[in-house]
Design an enzyme around this catalytic site. Structure first.
Site, mmCIF file in Angstrom:
data_model
loop_
_atom_site.group_PDB
_atom_site.id
_atom_site.type_symbol
_atom_site.label_atom_id
_atom_site.label_comp_id
_atom_site.label_asym_id
_atom_site.label_seq_id
_atom_site.Cartn_x
_atom_site.Cartn_y
_atom_site.Cartn_z
ATOM 1 N N TYR A 246 0.864 -1.178 0.000
ATOM 2 C CA TYR A 246 0.000 0.000 0.000
ATOM 3 C C TYR A 246 0.902 1.229 0.000
ATOM 4 C CZ TYR A 246 0.972 -0.612 4.994
ATOM 5 O OH TYR A 246 1.597 -0.815 6.204
ATOM 6 N N HIS A 293 5.716 -0.339 1.721
ATOM 7 C CA HIS A 293 5.397 0.811 0.893
ATOM 8 C C HIS A 293 6.047 0.789 -0.484
ATOM 9 C CE1 HIS A 293 3.704 2.207 4.528
ATOM 10 N NE2 HIS A 293 4.778 2.714 5.054
#
Length: 317
Positions: A246, A293
């Site tokens: 994400y 990330h």
């Protein structure tokens, strides 16, 4: 001072256009087309009608960054992706939670209207250690919007990071108090995050998500905003091409700024001058979150935005 600089720029632009005209009509037509498609009063506008294919492939002009009652219904694809980020124990009746949410917080969050004669400037202030010794404080504070994220403090670091905060983007595990003039912006990675926001302003009974969290928070409830799960998915897929699990908070805020500002300047992103990744306010240096990330890819996209003159990056060294 800012308006004076804009007047000077426009005078120079007219002079430059005249020069191009004397050099040949083709050049003049090209310059004229650039001016016609400008949508703001900045030297360089983030989004133009005729733009770089790399940028237009990723930038979806009509995506709604903020959650409201009217746009809160999630498509099957968005809901499925968003739910995949959550532990099973964190799932709840989304519709019921939304109903509670907008009984407490604004249903029509406003950022700033766009007008051709305005230049809306954003400072996106990350938490990188490369801010230390930068003396960027005054430069950051002159922006219309100053976005900060998570626990990045200003007190004690004013010379390097400034004092102004218009928007603070957090999630429950990174929550901090904000003053009455600052917009608290929640990045909800799970339904429980929305429930926590409600609880923090009402019952104060949610004490834990996947870790202990604050049960209450100081903030102006009339300035609370929530990022839309569809916007978060758009950042993940359109900008990050599904790298990582994400987007980081910092990259979410960067793309948010691209959508609400005409000029975006980025501070406190990336490693320090020695290649270390750490927060300016922490003594212990670590690389937490790199895999979640897709940090390397986020950095590549950020550099591409710089190369294509969509943003400016201030690295502090």
């Amino acid at each position: 001072m800012i308006r004076r600089r804009r007047v000077i720029f426009m005078s120079l632009a007219v002079a430059f256009a005249t020069f191009l005209y004397t050099c040949g009509n083709n050049n003049f037509i090209y310059f004229e087309s650039l001016q016609r498609n400008k949508q703001c009063a900045c030297s360089f506008c983030t989004s133009n009608e005729d733009d770089d294919p790399w940028f237009t492939q990723r930038y979806k002009q009509f995506i709604e960054p903020l959650l409201t009652r009217s746009n809160s219904a999630l498509s099957k694809e968005v809901y499925s992706w968003w739910q995949s980020l959550q532990f099973a124990s964190h799932r709840a009746n989304y519709t019921a939670v939304i109903e509670k949410l907008f009984k407490i917080f604004p249903d029509n969050p406003q950022v700033m209207d766009t007008e051709p004669d305005l230049c809306r400037t954003c400072a996106v202030v990350g938490n990188s250690g490369n801010l230390l010794g930068s003396h960027y404080g005054k430069l950051i504070d002159i922006h219309d919007f100053v976005f900060r994220m998570n626990k990045g403090p200003t007190k004690g670091f004013e010379t390097d990071v400034g004092t102004k905060t218009t928007h603070r983007v957090i999630y429950p595990e990174s929550a901090v108090d904000v003053d009455n003039s600052t917009h608290l912006v929640l990045a909800p990675f799970k339904t429980l995050d929305l429930q926590w926001l409600i609880s923090a302003f009402t019952t104060k009974d949610i004490k834990r998500t996947y870790k202990n969290v604050r049960t209450t928070i100081q903030a102006n409830k009339n300035k609370v905003m929530v990022l839309h799960p569809a916007f978060m998915k758009y950042v993940y897929e359109s900008w990050l091409q599904k790298h990582g699990r994400y987007p980081s908070t910092g990259f979410l805020v960067l793309v948010l700024a691209l959508h609400v500002c005409d000029e975006v300047n980025v501070f406190g992103f990336g490693a320090d001058k020695n290649g270390n990744w750490h927060h300016y306010f922490e003594k212990v240096r670590n690389n937490a979150g790199a895999q979640e990330h897709g940090r390397n890819f986020e950095n590549e996209i950020t550099v591409q935005l710089l190369t294509k003159m969509k943003i400016q990056i201030f690295r502090g060294w």
